[in-house]
Design a protein around this motif. Structure first.
Motif, short mmCIF file in Angstrom:
data_model
loop_
_atom_site.label_atom_id
_atom_site.label_comp_id
_atom_site.label_asym_id
_atom_site.label_seq_id
_atom_site.Cartn_x
_atom_site.Cartn_y
_atom_site.Cartn_z
N ASP A 209 0.90 -1.26 0.00
CA ASP A 209 0.01 -0.13 -0.16
C ASP A 209 0.80 1.17 -0.03
OD1 ASP A 209 -2.41 -1.40 0.05
OD2 ASP A 209 -2.47 -1.13 2.26
N SER A 213 0.99 3.94 -3.00
CA SER A 213 0.68 5.68 -2.63
C SER A 213 2.05 6.50 -3.19
CB SER A 213 0.50 5.79 -1.15
OG SER A 213 2.09 5.60 -0.60
N ASN A 217 -1.11 5.63 -6.57
CA ASN A 217 -1.93 4.59 -6.15
C ASN A 217 -2.33 3.62 -7.49
OD1 ASN A 217 -2.70 4.85 -3.36
ND2 ASN A 217 -3.51 6.78 -3.90
#
Length: 230
Positions: A209, A213, A217
């Motif tokens: 994640d 980011s 994303n």
């Protein structure tokens, strides 16, 4: 030998093992000993040899004998042997060490090619001691989380954008990066590879994640290498 079991089944594998054992036994003197110590590994004890070259002659004869066709029913099997030789008391007077040294030397012979024998020497001993230290260090490194995951990006050649990454484990020990080729085989041999695989899986899951980011994303896939032993 593994191919015999995989292709023809364990019944044929057992017969091939029995025939191999008989061939080894027939080469030895009555006061020598041969025993199967596991899988397709045999241990031979030669008593009262005058010189280590005598052990080498026996090793050559075993290799030559095992290279002959083994015929079972309508099938013909071809096997080979890799042999490691250690001598007591020159190499050690401890039977446990002698067995370990022979085993290590056998693996060195195996890496040299089929139908090869090697004598134990100081170089192999140093490698053994190094692996013993590395074994303990790996255990401590897992507990102290000294391993890091480096990500190798994979690009779409048309767009130039990152579409995937490969997670590679690295061991950072005292500001030095230890090559996986050094510690992975030791981890596999000593039962630590499962812990390393789980460490890589958890780390990649925690990092994905954050990495996505940083890249806006995007839809990102991360691949990792898993040990076959796991």
């Amino acid at each position: 030998f593994k191919n015999v079991n995989d292709i023809y089944g364990h019944d044929y594998g057992d017969i091939v093992l029995q025939m191999a054992a008989k061939r080894i036994r027939n080469i030895l003197r009555t006061n020598d000993t041969v025993a199967r110590i596991g899988g397709d590994e045999f241990s031979v004890i030669l008593r009262n040899i005058k010189d280590r070259s005598d052990a080498g002659k026996v090793a050559k004869n075993i290799i030559k004998e095992l290279e002959k066709d083994i015929i079972v029913d309508k099938y013909t099997f071809h096997i080979s042997a890799s042999i490691g030789i250690s001598i007591t008391p020159q190499d050690s007077d401890d039977i446990g060490e002698i067995l370990k040294y022979s085993d290590l030397t056998m693996y060195k012979a195996k890496r040299s090619g089929k139908g090869v024998f090697e004598y134990f020497n100081n170089e192999i001993k140093l490698e053994f001691e190094k692996q013993a230290c590395l074994k303990e260090d790996i255990k401590i490194a897992i507990e102290n989380k000294e391993f890091e995951i480096y990500y190798l990006p994979q690009l779409n050649t048309k767009t130039g954008k990152i579409v995937a990454a490969e997670g590679l484990i690295r061991w950072v020990k005292e500001s030095m990066i230890i090559n996986p080729g050094e510690f992975i085989p030791v981890a596999e041999k000593n039962g630590y590879i499962y812990d390393l695989d789980i460490y890589v899986l958890k780390s990649a899951d925690e990092h994905i994640d954050f990495i996505k980011s940083l890249l806006g994303n995007i839809d990102l896939k991360i691949s990792i290498n898993m040990s076959l032993i796991t």
